[in-house]
Enzyme design. Structure first.
Site, PDB file in Angstrom:
ATOM      1  N   HIS A 216      -3.667   0.639  -5.619  1.00 52.26           N
ATOM      2  CA  HIS A 216      -2.896   1.307  -6.669  1.00 52.26           C
ATOM      3  C   HIS A 216      -3.834   2.241  -7.424  1.00 52.26           C
ATOM      4  O   HIS A 216      -4.980   1.910  -7.671  1.00 52.26           O
ATOM      5  CB  HIS A 216      -2.292   0.282  -7.643  1.00 52.26           C
ATOM      6  CG  HIS A 216      -1.185   0.847  -8.456  1.00 52.26           C
ATOM      7  ND1 HIS A 216      -1.410   1.617  -9.576  1.00 52.26           N
ATOM      8  CD2 HIS A 216       0.156   0.803  -8.302  1.00 52.26           C
ATOM      9  CE1 HIS A 216      -0.255   1.995 -10.092  1.00 52.26           C
ATOM     10  NE2 HIS A 216       0.710   1.524  -9.329  1.00 52.26           N
TER      11      HIS A 216
ATOM     12  N   ASP B 177       4.917  -3.576  -4.126  1.00 49.78           N
ATOM     13  CA  ASP B 177       5.675  -3.431  -2.876  1.00 49.78           C
ATOM     14  C   ASP B 177       5.340  -4.517  -1.866  1.00 49.78           C
ATOM     15  O   ASP B 177       6.111  -4.772  -0.943  1.00 49.78           O
ATOM     16  CB  ASP B 177       5.394  -2.052  -2.269  1.00 49.78           C
ATOM     17  CG  ASP B 177       5.894  -0.969  -3.208  1.00 49.78           C
ATOM     18  OD1 ASP B 177       5.074  -0.167  -3.677  1.00 49.78           O
ATOM     19  OD2 ASP B 177       7.095  -0.991  -3.530  1.00 49.78           O
TER      20      ASP B 177
HETATM   21  C1  SDX Z   1       3.875   2.490  -5.975  1.00 46.77           C
HETATM   22  O1  SDX Z   1       1.778   5.360  -9.448  1.00 46.77           O
HETATM   23  C2  SDX Z   1       2.583   4.342  -9.571  1.00 46.77           C
HETATM   24  O2  SDX Z   1       2.729   3.788 -10.643  1.00 46.77           O
HETATM   25  C3  SDX Z   1       3.361   3.962  -8.338  1.00 46.77           C
HETATM   26  C4  SDX Z   1       4.154   2.674  -8.456  1.00 46.77           C
HETATM   27  C5  SDX Z   1       5.269   2.825  -9.466  1.00 46.77           C
HETATM   28  O3  SDX Z   1       5.727   1.793  -9.971  1.00 46.77           O
HETATM   29  O4  SDX Z   1       5.753   3.983  -9.632  1.00 46.77           O
HETATM   30  O5  SDX Z   1       3.307   1.620  -8.868  1.00 46.77           O
HETATM   31  C6  SDX Z   1       4.796   2.270  -7.124  1.00 46.77           C
HETATM   32  O6  SDX Z   1       3.981   3.527  -5.387  1.00 46.77           O
HETATM   33  C7  SDX Z   1       2.827   1.456  -5.591  1.00 46.77           C
HETATM   34  C8  SDX Z   1       1.875   1.941  -4.428  1.00 46.77           C
HETATM   35  C9  SDX Z   1       2.653   1.792  -3.102  1.00 46.77           C
HETATM   36  N1  SDX Z   1       1.889   2.417  -1.962  1.00 46.77           N
HETATM   37  C10 SDX Z   1       1.338   1.685  -1.022  1.00 46.77           C
HETATM   38  O7  SDX Z   1       1.269   0.446  -1.023  1.00 46.77           O
HETATM   39  C11 SDX Z   1       0.756   2.515   0.139  1.00 46.77           C
HETATM   40  C12 SDX Z   1      -0.661   2.010   0.468  1.00 46.77           C
HETATM   41  N2  SDX Z   1      -1.549   2.303  -0.667  1.00 46.77           N
HETATM   42  C13 SDX Z   1      -2.359   3.532  -0.560  1.00 46.77           C
HETATM   43  O8  SDX Z   1      -1.670   4.609   0.028  1.00 46.77           O
HETATM   44  C14 SDX Z   1      -3.084   3.846  -1.879  1.00 46.77           C
HETATM   45  O9  SDX Z   1      -3.682   2.686  -2.298  1.00 46.77           O
HETATM   46  C15 SDX Z   1      -2.323   4.436  -3.059  1.00 46.77           C
HETATM   47  C16 SDX Z   1      -1.583   5.661  -2.686  1.00 46.77           C
HETATM   48  C17 SDX Z   1      -1.387   3.422  -3.627  1.00 46.77           C
HETATM   49  C18 SDX Z   1      -3.359   4.781  -4.137  1.00 46.77           C
HETATM   50  O10 SDX Z   1      -4.151   5.776  -3.609  1.00 46.77           O
HETATM   51  P1  SDX Z   1      -5.400   6.383  -4.461  1.00 46.77           P
HETATM   52  O11 SDX Z   1      -5.490   5.778  -5.819  1.00 46.77           O
HETATM   53  O12 SDX Z   1      -5.319   7.883  -4.359  1.00 46.77           O
HETATM   54  O13 SDX Z   1      -6.624   5.813  -3.683  1.00 46.77           O
HETATM   55  P2  SDX Z   1      -7.373   6.579  -2.533  1.00 46.77           P
HETATM   56  O14 SDX Z   1      -6.368   7.083  -1.542  1.00 46.77           O
HETATM   57  O15 SDX Z   1      -8.309   7.555  -3.181  1.00 46.77           O
HETATM   58  O16 SDX Z   1      -8.205   5.385  -1.823  1.00 46.77           O
HETATM   59  C19 SDX Z   1      -9.447   4.948  -2.356  1.00 46.77           C
HETATM   60  C20 SDX Z   1     -10.144   4.244  -1.173  1.00 46.77           C
HETATM   61  C21 SDX Z   1     -10.174   5.100   0.103  1.00 46.77           C
HETATM   62  O17 SDX Z   1     -11.274   4.659   0.877  1.00 46.77           O
HETATM   63  P3  SDX Z   1     -12.672   5.519   0.814  1.00 46.77           P
HETATM   64  O18 SDX Z   1     -12.276   6.980   1.045  1.00 46.77           O
HETATM   65  O19 SDX Z   1     -13.211   5.276  -0.594  1.00 46.77           O
HETATM   66  O20 SDX Z   1     -13.521   4.947   1.906  1.00 46.77           O
HETATM   67  O21 SDX Z   1      -9.378   3.061  -0.829  1.00 46.77           O
HETATM   68  C22 SDX Z   1      -8.883   3.208   0.505  1.00 46.77           C
HETATM   69  C23 SDX Z   1      -8.921   4.686   0.836  1.00 46.77           C
HETATM   70  O22 SDX Z   1      -9.050   4.870   2.252  1.00 46.77           O
HETATM   71  N3  SDX Z   1      -7.505   2.681   0.493  1.00 46.77           N
HETATM   72  C24 SDX Z   1      -6.980   1.910   1.435  1.00 46.77           C
HETATM   73  C25 SDX Z   1      -5.681   1.608   0.987  1.00 46.77           C
HETATM   74  N4  SDX Z   1      -5.461   2.206  -0.184  1.00 46.77           N
HETATM   75  C26 SDX Z   1      -6.594   2.886  -0.497  1.00 46.77           C
HETATM   76  N5  SDX Z   1      -7.483   1.421   2.611  1.00 46.77           N
HETATM   77  C27 SDX Z   1      -6.645   0.642   3.345  1.00 46.77           C
HETATM   78  N6  SDX Z   1      -5.366   0.298   2.963  1.00 46.77           N
HETATM   79  C28 SDX Z   1      -4.866   0.767   1.800  1.00 46.77           C
HETATM   80  N7  SDX Z   1      -3.625   0.427   1.432  1.00 46.77           N
END
Ligand code: SDX
Length: 427
Positions: free
Chosen positions: A316, A373
């Protein structure tokens, strides 16, 4: 509001610039850089807005470090455990929880407004049976703007609250009709004798004539425990500060378009699997993994930087220890396990993912924990709600948040059209 100032020095030119630091009632302060471009001839650069406050708001407060979420100052745990979704809608829209009379008045209005204009029904026929309900939902909400296009006086609270109540009450009907269209079965009209959440479950699951499943015990009605579980899920999804879809809603509000097309835009933004579409993807992912012994291999894929595979339901942008909504849902899942016969195979796979991911350095170092989720899908599956309807359920819960944020934007005299700039690196 103003706390102090900050001085920036451009080391290329030696010039210094001073900006006010504005302090809110809680949470990080902000640097007021509204004159930054005029002062420096430069833009700030923040794709994804990881360090940017886009507005001032009094609706929802999140402390990502503490795992704290409050609507109008009321803790999400209190609302989920002690109040209904309709009480939460009143709180978000009016700034305080309703009296018994205020709640009854809102409940009656929402029940009466749940019906759709007959003209809307033919819209569903324009879609193929296998259309995703999110597509139909977004289109139908856009169409609502043409049925209710009278001028909205933002000075007239009764008028804009009526606009808000109308969309809150019609979204469940549209979502249920979209689902039944995808099955090719007749729509079940809203029933004003039923509560908001029981009415939605009935429009989703009842047989023509409104009767529930016929079994040897006669007509099996929807269980109260199911209504309470779904009502809690709606409450947990009601608002969440300036997330991606709310940012879209405020962006459309800033151009002066109709409030219902702003909501339709929010629905489209929420559909993405990085945002609201994650709940549907979580179950699809658990089904794809298929068995507990395959979990380890998928965890490795999620950790592989060269593999686009991500663990749906993990991570998140704001919560860096735990998502308080996920904690509440996890508890609810455990309480419902027996009563609702939660899918043990899917739950076993989910538990294994949790067990491994929460002890793995990759996830711990990146503060990746189960988000809302990760748990929603298993409970909704137990409520006999198909995967395709998970994000529409999120829409039903979040509509009150979107329309409250829309109203706040429109009533803020300092609001301006959203028009960011860019770092140009083209020819
Ligand atoms: C919701 O914003 C909100 O409030 C949203 C929400 C709401 O109520 O409105 O809370 C609802 O959308 C919850 C989130 C649901 N999405 C998912 O579960 C999809 C999977 N999660 C990822 O796509 C991600 O964690 C996000 C989109 C939720 C957050 O992305 P960020 O904050 O932009 O983080 P990032 O993409 O910069 O990742 C940071 C690191 C990266 O690795 P490095 O580049 O540092 O090596 O963490 C890794 C990412 O690759 N990473 C993951 C991961 N999420 C982040 N690696 C594996 N699995 C994951 N799920």
């Amino acid at each position: 509001m103003q706390k102090d100032t900050i001085t920036l020095t451009n080391n290329q030119t030696g010039k210094t610039y001073e900006y006010n630091i504005l302090e809110g009632s809680r949470g990080p302060s902000v640097i007021d850089i509204r004159t930054f471009f005029a002062d420096t001839g430069m833009f700030t650069y923040d794709p994804g807005y990881t360090s940017t406050a886009s507005c001032e708001s009094q609706i929802t407060f999140i402390d990502g470090g503490k795992g704290e979420l409050r609507y109008r100052g009321v803790a999400i745990e209190d609302l989920a455990n002690n109040h209904s979704y309709l009480e939460t809608c009143f709180l978000l829209l009016n700034g305080h929880l309703p009296s018994k009379e205020e709640l009854l008045k809102l409940d009656l209005e929402i029940r009466h407004r749940a019906y759709l204009h007959r003209g809307l029904n033919s819209l569903f026929d324009a879609f193929p049976d296998n259309a995703h309900p999110m597509a139909t939902l977004s289109a139908a909400v856009t169409a609502l703007a043409s049925f209710y296009n009278e001028h909205l006086d933002m000075e007239n609270e009764e008028e804009y609250l009526e606009m808000a109540h109308r969309i809150i009450s019609k979204i469940p009907t549209i979502a249920a009709f979209a689902y039944r269209h995808s099955l090719g079965i007749p729509f079940i009209e809203p029933d004003i004798d039923l509560s908001f959440t029981k009415n939605f479950l009935t429009m989703m699951r009842a047989y023509p004539g409104g009767k529930m499943h016929l079994c040897d015990k006669g007509h099996e009605d929807i269980k109260e425990v199911e209504v309470r579980a779904l009502d809690t899920i709606f409450t947990l999804h009601a608002d969440h500060e300036q997330n991606a879809s709310t940012t879209v809603v405020r962006g459309v509000a800033s151009t002066g378009a109709h409030p219902y097309v702003a909501i339709a835009s929010g629905i489209s933004a929420l559909w993405g699997r990085a945002h609201g579409g994650a709940n549907e993807s979580v179950i699809a992912q658990l089904e794809y993994i298929g068995s507990v012994d395959k979990v380890e291999a998928f965890i490795e894929k999620a950790k592989d930087p060269d593999d686009a595979f991500r663990l749906m339901g993990f991570g998140h942008r704001v919560y860096k220890n735990f998502d308080p909504r996920a904690q509440i849902l996890k508890k609810l899942q455990d309480e419902l396990r027996e009563e609702l016969g939660l899918d043990s195979e899917l739950m076993a796979i989910a538990r294994k993912i949790e067990e491994i991911a929460l002890s793995d350095e990759y996830f711990i170092s990146r503060n990746l924990y189960p988000n809302i989720d990760f748990y929603t899908g298993i409970i909704l599956t137990a409520l006999q709600i198909p995967k395709s309807m998970f994000t529409p359920i999120f829409v039903i819960g979040r509509t009150v948040g979107w329309i409250t944020q829309w109203i706040e934007f429109k009533k803020d005299e300092t609001s301006k059209i959203a028009r960011p700039r860019q770092l140009y690196t083209g020819k």
